[in-house]
Design an enzyme around this catalytic site. Structure first.
Site, PDB file in Angstrom:
ATOM      1  N   HIS A   1      41.737  37.644  57.518  1.00 22.19           N
ATOM      2  CA  HIS A   1      40.842  38.768  57.786  1.00 22.19           C
ATOM      3  C   HIS A   1      41.738  39.989  58.013  1.00 22.19           C
ATOM      4  O   HIS A   1      42.867  39.849  58.477  1.00 22.19           O
ATOM      5  CB  HIS A   1      40.055  38.433  59.052  1.00 22.19           C
ATOM      6  CG  HIS A   1      38.962  39.384  59.406  1.00 22.19           C
ATOM      7  ND1 HIS A   1      39.194  40.591  60.016  1.00 22.19           N
ATOM      8  CD2 HIS A   1      37.620  39.286  59.248  1.00 22.19           C
ATOM      9  CE1 HIS A   1      38.032  41.195  60.231  1.00 22.19           C
ATOM     10  NE2 HIS A   1      37.062  40.435  59.770  1.00 22.19           N
TER      11      HIS A   1
ATOM     12  N   ASP B   1      44.245  32.583  64.752  1.00 19.09           N
ATOM     13  CA  ASP B   1      43.059  33.429  64.801  1.00 19.09           C
ATOM     14  C   ASP B   1      41.851  32.493  64.718  1.00 19.09           C
ATOM     15  O   ASP B   1      41.521  31.980  63.659  1.00 19.09           O
ATOM     16  CB  ASP B   1      43.106  34.410  63.625  1.00 19.09           C
ATOM     17  CG  ASP B   1      41.776  35.116  63.393  1.00 19.09           C
ATOM     18  OD1 ASP B   1      40.779  34.811  64.088  1.00 19.09           O
ATOM     19  OD2 ASP B   1      41.727  35.975  62.491  1.00 19.09           O
TER      20      ASP B   1
ATOM     21  N   GLN C   1      36.673  32.253  63.616  1.00 19.12           N
ATOM     22  CA  GLN C   1      35.689  31.402  62.934  1.00 19.12           C
ATOM     23  C   GLN C   1      35.849  29.935  63.323  1.00 19.12           C
ATOM     24  O   GLN C   1      35.179  29.069  62.763  1.00 19.12           O
ATOM     25  CB  GLN C   1      35.840  31.530  61.410  1.00 19.12           C
ATOM     26  CG  GLN C   1      35.662  32.933  60.885  1.00 19.12           C
ATOM     27  CD  GLN C   1      34.237  33.450  61.049  1.00 19.12           C
ATOM     28  OE1 GLN C   1      33.292  32.687  61.228  1.00 19.12           O
ATOM     29  NE2 GLN C   1      34.088  34.758  61.003  1.00 19.12           N
TER      30      GLN C   1
ATOM     31  N   LYS D   1      30.733  35.444  68.207  1.00 16.75           N
ATOM     32  CA  LYS D   1      30.581  34.483  67.119  1.00 16.75           C
ATOM     33  C   LYS D   1      30.296  33.082  67.661  1.00 16.75           C
ATOM     34  O   LYS D   1      30.112  32.132  66.913  1.00 16.75           O
ATOM     35  CB  LYS D   1      31.843  34.469  66.254  1.00 16.75           C
ATOM     36  CG  LYS D   1      32.093  35.790  65.529  1.00 16.75           C
ATOM     37  CD  LYS D   1      33.061  35.619  64.396  1.00 16.75           C
ATOM     38  CE  LYS D   1      33.743  36.922  64.021  1.00 16.75           C
ATOM     39  NZ  LYS D   1      32.895  37.775  63.181  1.00 16.75           N
TER      40      LYS D   1
ATOM     41  N   CYS E   1      35.915  41.901  54.940  1.00 18.06           N
ATOM     42  CA  CYS E   1      37.146  42.313  55.609  1.00 18.06           C
ATOM     43  C   CYS E   1      38.313  41.426  55.200  1.00 18.06           C
ATOM     44  O   CYS E   1      39.194  41.123  56.016  1.00 18.06           O
ATOM     45  CB  CYS E   1      36.995  42.320  57.131  1.00 18.06           C
ATOM     46  SG  CYS E   1      35.807  43.530  57.694  1.00 18.06           S
TER      47      CYS E   1
END
Lengths: 150, 424
Positions: free
Chosen positions: B141, B218, B221, B244, B382
């Site tokens: 991302h 990261d 997600q 999220k 993104c």
């Protein structure tokens, strides 16, 4: 589905499928790239001028149905027009797509451009509809660079 | 309020797979799943952008503002004590949820983006020098690309990129070749927001550690879809966003190993991050407050605590298993429609389904979907380098959560048929 029918007019779908003047132009006097980073619409507009008159205009690239059909209709309308006439037409078009959805559309005045009236209900699509026009005006202004709708 | 809580509590059998009945019950707890437009209940398949929120989270935030609101860590009064306790309780909940060894290793940020920038601007600026290298992957991302680019530019360092295959899987042999004595940090996503790939982060971390290189994962997600245990992963940093994971916006987490966090300089200066201030010298607070300057997002943090409680009440193993089943169903639906091309077909894949269609641009797909009452995202997500890698301007993306059901996916398939009607 009523609003989609309003957005994707038959004329738009038809131009999307079979865009007019959809080719590169090797002997163009000016070419300007237009890019809409949000959705990835990416076109190049080519212009051949004869003095102040747009002798030929074409475009290449890829984008959504709205941006592509708008570019296609634009090329049809602008061939043979003067720079001033082109700017006048864009002003009418821009005023229409940015007006409120329930304001009246002067169909006679806008001609073929009226099929984009549905864009007024979808503000994010205004950028799609005007991308090629911005590139065109930039080309007419003598610029040879890329424009973005951001 | 009590009913919602009891419902959540009573139905828990964390070993049994989630049934259609469980999902029905869960769906009732998410008010936004029942929004109607022109009499049509909207189907929400844009979970990779943000998730919907259960009543328990919404009501917890409401309760904080109604009966607990005060600033934390400083008031000598009742409300401040209550607020501070709730705030710190959330830290412990997050600690438990992510398998963090020490509660002081949980730093609250505004979200994943801020967490990554925090590491880039503190650890990065301290450790990365001229000609050093930072490794990221081809499926990041923008928020895990740009902070490192900014750092590399400032320091004269190089950004190296792990390439991926046409399926959207990282090429690990190439990754291993990139690791060297110049490598100062590896930063990769756990799950790709554009392709759905679940990356082999454990392996990536192991290899980096063989070179003494720390790894940031990261988890934007990842955290809402997979059971996370940062201790077991042995990652050095893990970043995620509450919004999220059924929590509120504007609050996120950075996990970092204490030994690294302790050596890092503060990110921002201000209140709460200091022990003492004179005009000559300031002494910084210890962890985690060193990295939490200013009045924090108290309501958001407490909301995140409620979100974590909610996810745990269902169980992340069950959520992952159910979402896997949904993903397979969605994949088979998409594969069965002519002219639809899936982008990202990794063998290990979460519920992110990026696709393109032969005759319709993703933007037009999204528009028709919206009119069919199905929310998806269209664009580059993104992740422009991912789009470039696959030679496409954009994709349409349906992304799943545990509250989605097969009916939602059937609505997706119907919307695709509508797109074909209009554009074929």
């Amino acid at each position: 589905m009523s609003s989609n029918r309003a957005l994707y007019e038959q004329v738009i779908l038809e131009h999307n499928k079979k865009p007019r003047n959809f080719h590169e132009m090797e002997d163009a006097d000016r070419k300007v790239e237009g890019y809409n980073p949000l959705c990835g619409d990416h076109f190049t507009v080519y212009v051949k001028l004869n003095g102040d008159v747009i002798e030929d205009v074409s475009f290449s690239g890829a984008g959504c149905a709205i941006s592509k059909s708008s570019a296609s209709v634009m090329t049809m309308l602008l061939k043979g027009k003067t720079k001033k006439e082109a700017e006048g037409l864009f002003l009418k078009f821009h005023t229409m797509v940015t007006s409120s959805p329930d304001s009246p559309v002067d169909e006679d005045d806008l001609g073929k451009l009226r099929v984009f009236a549905g864009v007024r209900e979808f503000p994010v699509r205004i950028k799609c509809a005007t991308l090629a026009w911005h590139s065109m005006l930039s080309a007419l202004d003598g610029k040879d660079e890329s424009v973005t709708t951001e | 309020m009590a009913t919602a809580g009891q419902q959540t509590q009573s139905a828990v059998d964390k070993t049994a797979p989630l049934t259609a009945l469980d999902i029905e019950r869960i769906r009732r707890e998410f008010p936004a799943l029942h929004v109607e437009r022109d009499g049509v209940t909207q189907v929400y398949l844009d979970n990779a952008a943000t998730s919907q929120k259960p009543k328990s989270v919404i009501e917890r935030i409401d309760r904080y503002y109604r009966s607990e609101n005060a600033n934390v860590h400083r008031g000598m009064h009742y409300l401040s004590e209550v607020a501070t306790q709730a705030y710190e309780e959330s830290r412990k909940k997050v600690q438990r949820f992510l398998g963090v060894p020490l509660s002081c290793e949980v730093i609250f940020t505004r979200g994943t983006t801020e967490s990554i920038n925090l590491v880039a601007q503190t650890y990065g600026r301290q450790s990365v020098g001229k000609d050093d290298e930072v490794i990221i992957s081809a499926m990041e991302h923008h928020s895990n690309i740009v902070p490192w680019q900014m750092l590399c530019e400032e320091k004269g360092a190089k950004l190296r990129v792990i390439p991926m295959t046409d399926r959207g899987e990282l090429i690990l042999e190439e990754y291993e070749k990139l690791l060297s004595s110049r490598t100062k940090l590896v930063s990769v996503n756990h799950v790709s927001n554009a392709l759905g790939t679940i990356n082999p982060v454990r392996h990536i971390i192991e290899k980096a550690h063989e070179h003494g290189v720390p790894v940031l994962v990261d988890g934007a997600q990842g955290a809402a879809h997979l059971p996370i245990d940062v201790k077991e992963l042995d990652c050095d940093f893990y970043a995620c966003s509450a919004h999220k994971m059924v929590g509120p916006t504007g609050i996120g987490v950075l996990y970092g190993k204490a030994e690294l966090l302790n050596k890092m300089p503060p990110f921002m200066g201000g209140g709460d991050m200091i022990l003492s201030v004179t005009f000559e010298k300031t002494t910084y607070s210890s962890l985690p407050y060193k990295f939490e300057a200013g009045t924090p997002n108290i309501a958001g943090t407490i909301g995140l605590g409620a979100a974590v409680d909610y996810l745990e009440s269902i169980g992340m193993e069950r959520i992952a298993a159910y979402e896997h089943e949904l993903t397979q169903y969605a994949t088979s639906l998409l594969e069965s429609i002519d002219g639809v091309h899936l982008v990202g077909t990794a063998r290990e894949k979460a519920g992110v389904l990026s696709f393109t269609m032969e005759n319709a641009h993703p933007h037009d797909i999204g528009q028709i979907f919206s009119d069919c009452g199905v929310a998806i995202r269209a664009g580059h997500h993104c992740a422009q380098p991912v789009m470039q890698r696959f030679g496409i301007p954009a994709t349409a993306r349906a992304s799943l959560a545990f509250y989605n059901n097969k009916e939602d996916l059937d609505a997706m398939a119907d919307a695709i048929k509508k797109v074909k009607e209009v554009f074929d």
